[in-house]
Design an enzyme around this catalytic site. Structure first.
Site, short mmCIF file in Angstrom:
data_model
loop_
_atom_site.label_atom_id
_atom_site.label_comp_id
_atom_site.label_asym_id
_atom_site.label_seq_id
_atom_site.Cartn_x
_atom_site.Cartn_y
_atom_site.Cartn_z
N LYS A 26 -17.88 -33.73 -39.56
CA LYS A 26 -17.80 -32.34 -41.40
C LYS A 26 -16.89 -31.72 -41.92
O LYS A 26 -17.22 -32.26 -42.97
CB LYS A 26 -18.44 -30.97 -40.17
CG LYS A 26 -19.41 -31.52 -39.56
CD LYS A 26 -19.68 -30.44 -38.29
CE LYS A 26 -22.14 -30.73 -37.46
NZ LYS A 26 -21.63 -29.99 -35.92
N GLN A 57 -19.58 -24.70 -33.44
CA GLN A 57 -19.86 -25.58 -32.37
C GLN A 57 -20.60 -25.87 -31.30
O GLN A 57 -19.73 -24.83 -30.51
CB GLN A 57 -19.10 -27.15 -32.69
CG GLN A 57 -19.05 -27.82 -31.98
CD GLN A 57 -20.24 -29.33 -33.26
OE1 GLN A 57 -20.23 -29.04 -33.70
NE2 GLN A 57 -21.02 -29.62 -31.85
N ASP A 72 -25.36 -22.41 -40.90
CA ASP A 72 -26.50 -23.02 -40.02
C ASP A 72 -27.50 -22.22 -39.07
O ASP A 72 -27.85 -22.46 -38.56
CB ASP A 72 -25.56 -23.99 -38.75
CG ASP A 72 -25.90 -24.46 -38.05
OD1 ASP A 72 -27.32 -25.31 -38.38
OD2 ASP A 72 -25.55 -25.19 -36.89
#
Ligand code: NAP
Length: 283
Positions: free
Chosen positions: A53, A97, A120
Site C-alpha cells: 500500500k 491493517q 476503507d
C-alpha cells in the site's frame, strides 16, 4: 462458450491513472494527500500488504506514513494512536491493517477512526451510510468488486447475486452494494444449509470465504459470473478456478482479480478525502 477473464489489474490501472492526476492537482494547491497505515504486531502477510500500500502511494503521487505498533499494544493505546491521526490535518485517510492481535478489541479500534478519514469503510457509521446508499467510502474490496463488474459492463440490476461470506469488511458491504444496484441478493455463511444449492441459483457469485478453492465448478450454473475475492496462502483464491472456469461466462483470476482494485480504491478514497478536507478548509 468462451469464458471472459476479468482483469483486475486493467481496472486498477484506469483508477490509478485518475487518482494520480487528481493527486497532482492537489499537490499544486499545496495539499499532499496522505494515507496513514497502522499495523499492530508481526504478522508477515500484514507487513507485506502494508508495504504494498505504501509503495502504491509513492507510485501514484500520495504520501503515506506507516505506523508499526508492537504485538503487546493494548486496545487503549491503539485507540489513542488512531485519535492522534484523526486530529492530524496532514493525514487524510487511515487504514488499520486487519487482523490485529486477538487481545485487541478490533471493533473498538475501527470505531475510533474519524468518519472523514475512514477510507476503507470500516466504521459502523461509514458502513451504515454506504448501506443506505449515500456513504462516501465503501469498503475497498467491495467497491473494487462493483468496479470490475461495471468496467466489463456486466449487468447487476435484476440479477441474482449469491455472496458467500458475511464479514463486516467484505461479505456484508458487497451484499449491500449489490442490493443498492438492484440485484436480488442471497448472503451465505457458515450456517447456511445446502450451500451448493444456493450457489447454483446465482447469476453472479461473490466468494469471500477465506478457504482455498472452496467453490466447486459443479455448484455453478452455466454462464454465471464469478468474482473470487479470496486470497489464501500459495496465491490461491476461494474458488476452484480449474473446475469453475469452463462453467463461467466470466471469472476473476487470483492473483489479479479484486486484489489490485482494492488498493486502487484505497488510494482513490484517500484522494477523495483530501479533496473534501481541502474544500472544508476553503469554506
Ligand atoms: P472472514 O472474516 O474470515 O469471513 C469469512 C466468511 O466466510 C464468514 O462470514 C464465514 O461465515 C464464511 N464461511 C466460513 N466458512 C464457511 C463455509 N464452510 N460455508 C459458508 N460460509 C463460510 O474473511 P474475510 O475477511 O471476509 O475474507 C474473505 C476472503 O477474502 C479471504 O480469503 C481473504 O484473504 C480475502 N480478502 C481479500 C481482500 C483483497 O484485497 N483481495 C481483502 C480482504 C479479504 P460466518 O460469518 O458464519 O463465520
Amino acid at each position: 462458450m468462451s469464458t471472459l477473464v476479468l482483469d483486475g489489474l486493467r481496472v486498477a490501472k484506469e483508477i490509478h491513472q485518475q487518482t494520480k492526476e487528481r493527486a497532482l492537482r492537489l499537490r499544486e494547491q499545496g495539499i499532499v494527500p496522505c494515507l496513514a497505515t497502522v499495523l499492530v504486531g508481526n504478522d508477515p502477510a500484514s507487513h507485506t500488504y502494508v508495504r504494498m500500500k505504501g509503495k502504491a502511494c509513492e507510485r501514484y503521487g500520495l504520501d503515506s506514513i506507516r505506523i508499526h505498533m508492537p504485538e503487546e499494544t493494548t486496545t487503549e493505546q491503539l485507540v489513542e494512536k488512531i485519535k492522534e491521526l484523526n486530529s492530524d490535518p496532514k493525514i487524510h485517510g487511515i487504514l488499520l491493517q486487519h487482523p490485529v492481535p486477538s487481545h485487541i478489541d478490533e471493533r473498538q479500534a475501527f470505531e475510533a477512526i474519524g468518519l472523514d478519514k475512514d477510507v476503507d469503510g470500516v466504521t459502523s457509521h461509514g458502513y451504515g451510510e454506504v448501506s443506505m446508499g449515500f456513504g462516501e467510502f465503501p469498503s475497498c474490496t467491495p467497491a473494487g468488486i462493483i468496479a470490475i463488474l461495471d468496467y466489463y459492463q456486466i449487468p447487476i440490476e435484476g440479477k441474482h447475486a449469491v455472496v458467500i461470506g458475511r464479514s463486516p469488511i467484505l461479505g456484508k458491504p458487497v451484499s449491500q452494494l449489490l442490493l443498492n444496484r438492484n440485484a436480488t441478493v442471497t448472503v451465505c455463511h457458515s450456517r447456511t444449509v445446502d450451500l451448493p444449492h444456493h450457489v447454483s441459483q446465482a447469476d453472479i457469485i461473490v466468494a469471500a470465504v477465506g478457504k482455498p478453492r472452496f467453490v466447486k465448478g459443479d455448484w455453478v450454473k452455466e454462464g454465471a459470473v464469478i468474482i473470487d475475492a479470496g486470497y489464501n496462502e500459495g496465491n490461491v483464491g476461494d474458488v476452484d478456478y480449474e473446475s469453475c472456469f469452463p462453467k463461467a461466462a466470466a471469472i476473476t483470476p487470483v492473483p489479479g482479480g479484486p486484489g489490485p482494485v482494492t488498493i486502487a480504491y484505497l488510494l482513490k478514497h484517500t484522494v477523495d478525502a483530501a479533496e473534501k478536507q481541502a474544500r472544508q478548509i476553503r469554506e
